[in-house]
Write an enzyme that holds these catalytic residues in place. Structure first.
Site, PDB file in Angstrom:
ATOM      1  N   SER A  57      13.045  -1.311   1.096  1.00  0.00           N
ATOM      2  CA  SER A  57      12.055  -0.811   0.134  1.00  0.00           C
ATOM      3  C   SER A  57      12.763  -0.320  -1.116  1.00  0.00           C
ATOM      4  O   SER A  57      13.721   0.460  -1.036  1.00  0.00           O
ATOM      5  CB  SER A  57      11.246   0.340   0.732  1.00  0.00           C
ATOM      6  N   ALA A 114      -0.657   9.951  -3.031  1.00  0.00           N
ATOM      7  CA  ALA A 114      -1.661  10.350  -4.012  1.00  0.00           C
ATOM      8  C   ALA A 114      -3.088  10.126  -3.529  1.00  0.00           C
ATOM      9  O   ALA A 114      -4.035  10.330  -4.282  1.00  0.00           O
ATOM     10  CB  ALA A 114      -1.444   9.582  -5.321  1.00  0.00           C
ATOM     11  N   LEU A 116      -4.292   7.199  -2.713  1.00  0.00           N
ATOM     12  CA  LEU A 116      -4.718   5.896  -3.239  1.00  0.00           C
ATOM     13  C   LEU A 116      -4.345   4.757  -2.298  1.00  0.00           C
ATOM     14  O   LEU A 116      -4.308   3.601  -2.695  1.00  0.00           O
ATOM     15  CB  LEU A 116      -4.109   5.664  -4.624  1.00  0.00           C
ATOM     16  N   SER A 119      -0.179   3.290   1.778  1.00  0.00           N
ATOM     17  CA  SER A 119       0.172   2.769   3.101  1.00  0.00           C
ATOM     18  C   SER A 119      -0.593   1.486   3.411  1.00  0.00           C
ATOM     19  O   SER A 119      -0.026   0.513   3.923  1.00  0.00           O
ATOM     20  CB  SER A 119      -0.081   3.817   4.183  1.00  0.00           C
ATOM     21  N   GLU A 151      -1.486   1.072  11.292  1.00  0.00           N
ATOM     22  CA  GLU A 151      -1.524   2.432  10.741  1.00  0.00           C
ATOM     23  C   GLU A 151      -1.900   3.462  11.800  1.00  0.00           C
ATOM     24  O   GLU A 151      -1.287   4.533  11.894  1.00  0.00           O
ATOM     25  CB  GLU A 151      -2.507   2.491   9.563  1.00  0.00           C
ATOM     26  N   ASP A 163      -9.577   1.411   3.787  1.00  0.00           N
ATOM     27  CA  ASP A 163      -8.467   1.152   2.884  1.00  0.00           C
ATOM     28  C   ASP A 163      -8.006  -0.298   2.974  1.00  0.00           C
ATOM     29  O   ASP A 163      -7.780  -0.963   1.957  1.00  0.00           O
ATOM     30  CB  ASP A 163      -7.296   2.087   3.201  1.00  0.00           C
ATOM     31  N   TYR A 216      -5.935  16.124   8.809  1.00  0.00           N
ATOM     32  CA  TYR A 216      -6.761  14.914   8.890  1.00  0.00           C
ATOM     33  C   TYR A 216      -7.198  14.658  10.330  1.00  0.00           C
ATOM     34  O   TYR A 216      -8.373  14.390  10.605  1.00  0.00           O
ATOM     35  CB  TYR A 216      -5.977  13.724   8.337  1.00  0.00           C
TER      36      TYR A 216
END
Length: 372
Positions: A57, A114, A116, A119, A151, A163, A216
Site C-alpha cells: 500500500s 473520515a 467515507l 475500507s 469486512e 458501502d 459501532y
C-alpha cells in the site's frame, strides 16, 4: 529492482462514498441513500501460481515493504489495511473460488478514517481486479456480498452492505436508493451542480474506527436487542408506537432514530425529485439531531462542524458515516462554499483542534477497470 518497483500499471479503481441520508439503517434492513464520490482507491494485480499473497500500500508506513500471507489465510493472520485485502481473497475461498496467489498493490485518495468508506473502496478495488483477471464474472451483487464478508468476518468491522453497494453501483449525477432487505436499487437523479449547489465534506480528522470492538458494535447490538424485544425481524419493521413501548432508554432512543431515519430517506428522495433544496437541508438538520440525541454517535467535533456550517449559510448539515468521528456533510449554495469552509476552520481553531479538511464531492461512477 524490487517487486514493489516492478508494479504493473494501475488497472482498476473503486470509489469511496458519501451517504446522503440513512445512517445505520442498512444493518437494520432499512433504506439508505448513498452515492459514489470521485475519490477512489486504485489496484494493480499480478497473479502468482504458488499460493502466496504479497500486498503493498502506498499509504502504509513502509510502502516498499510487502505484507505477506497465503491464499489459505484465515482471520487474524494480518491486520490493518492488509486485512481488507487478504479478507477479499479469504471470502472468495470461503465461497468456493480459487485464487492461485497474487501480488497486489493499492493506492488512492479516499481520506482514511473520515467516514467515507475507504475500507469498502479498498475491498471493492481488489474484488473487481480479481474478478476481471480471473474471468469470474461474479456480478456486482455477489462481489458486494463477498467484500462485506471480508469486512465483517475477516477485518472484524460489523458494517452493513451499503458501502460496498455504493462503491460498485455509483452513477454520475445520481444517488442510490437502496432497500437493504431486498437489495433493490433505484438510481435517483441528483443534479446538485445544475441547481447551483455543492455538497461539502468536512473531515473533522477526529478518530474514527469501526473494527476496534467499541461504539459501532455496541450500537448495532442495541438495535438487535430492540428488534428482539419488539418481536420484529429488524427495526425496519417497527413503528414509532412500537418504539415507545421499549422501557430501556438506550434501546428506545436508538430504535427511534432508525424508524425516523428510514422515513427521512424517503423524504429526501421526494425532495430530490421536487428540487426542494430547502426542504432537503431541513432533513439534513433533523438527521443530525437524531444521530446526536437519539442514536448518540456524534462527537463534539462533528457537532461544531455542523453548527458552524449552518451558521455560515449552509442549507443543512449532518454527520455521515459510522460516527464517533469522521466527517460531516453540508448542502450549500455554490457561492457559500468558501465562507462555509472558512467558518468551519475558524470554529476548529477556536477549539485548538487540527484544521478540518473541507472539500466538495459529487455523485460519480462506480468501480471498474481504468482506461489505459
Amino acid at each position: 529492482m524490487t517487486a514493489a518497483q516492478q508494479r504493473p500499471d494501475w488497472g482498476w479503481a473503486a470509489p469511496g462514498r458519501v451517504n446522503l441520508m440513512g445512517e445505520h439503517t442498512d444493518y437494520n434492513d432499512g433504506w439508505v441513500l448513498p452515492f459514489a464520490i470521485g475519490q477512489r482507491t486504485r489496484c494493480a494485480l499480478r497473479l502468482r501460481d504458488d499460493g502466496r499473497l504479497r500486498l503493498w500500500s502506498a499509504q502504509s508506513d513502509s510502502p516498499g515493504l510487502a505484507v505477506e500471507t497465503t491464499t489459505a489465510t484465515t482471520p487474524g493472520d494480518v491486520s490493518g489495511w492488509a486485512s481488507y485485502v487478504a479478507g477479499v481473497v479469504w471470502a472468495m475461498a470461503e465461497d468456493g473460488i480459487d485464487v492461485p496467489g497474487a501480488d497486489i498493490w493499492v493506492d488512492g485518495d479516499v481520506p482514511l478514517g473520515a467516514g467515507l468508506s475507504s475500507s469498502a473502496a479498498l475491498e471493492i478495488a481488489v474484488a473487481v481486479a480479481l474478478d476481471d483477471t480471473l474471468g469470474l464474472d461474479l456480478g456486482r451483487t455477489r462481489l458486494a456480498a463477498l467484500a462485506r464478508k471480508a469486512e465483517n468476518d475477516y477485518a472484524g468491522a460489523p458494517t452493513g452492505v451499503m458501502d460496498q453497494v455504493a462503491s460498485l453501483h455509483g452513477r454520475a449525477g445520481h444517488v442510490l436508493l437502496l432497500d437493504t432487505r431486498t437489495m433493490e436499487i433505484e438510481q435517483v437523479p441528483a443534479d446538485l451542480a445544475g441547481a447551483g449547489l455543492t455538497l461539502l465534506v468536512i473531515d473533522t480528522r477526529a478518530s474514527h474506527a469501526l473494527s476496534d470492538g467499541g461504539g459501532y458494535a455496541s450500537v448495532r447490538r442495541d438495535c438487535e436487542r430492540a428488534a428482539a424485544t419488539l418481536g420484529v425481524r429488524a427495526l425496519r419493521d417497527a413503528t414509532l408506537a412500537d418504539v415507545q413501548t421499549l422501557t430501556e432508554d438506550s434501546l428506545r432512543h436508538r430504535a427511534r432514530h432508525i424508524v425516523t431515519e428510514n422515513a427521512r430517506v424517503h423524504e429526501a428522495v421526494g425532495q430530490l425529485r421536487d428540487a426542494d433544496w430547502t426542504g432537503l437541508g431541513r432533513t439534513f438538520d433533523a438527521s443530525h439531531a437524531s444521530l446526536r440525541d437519539d442514536f448518540r454517535i456524534s462527537c463534539e467535533e462533528l457537532d461544531v462542524a455542523v453548527e458552524a456550517a449552518t451558521g455560515a449559510g449552509a442549507l443543512g448539515a449532518r454527520m455521515t458515516g459510522g460516527g464517533f468521528g469522521g466527517s460531516a456533510v453540508a448542502l450549500v449554495r455554490r457561492e457559500d462554499a468558501e465562507p462555509v469552509g472558512e467558518a468551519c476552520r475558524r470554529a476548529f481553531a477556536d477549539h485548538d483542534w487540527p484544521e478540518p479538511h473541507v472539500f466538495a464531492v459529487e455523485p460519480s461512477p462506480g468501480a471498474g477497470r481504468l482506461e489505459r
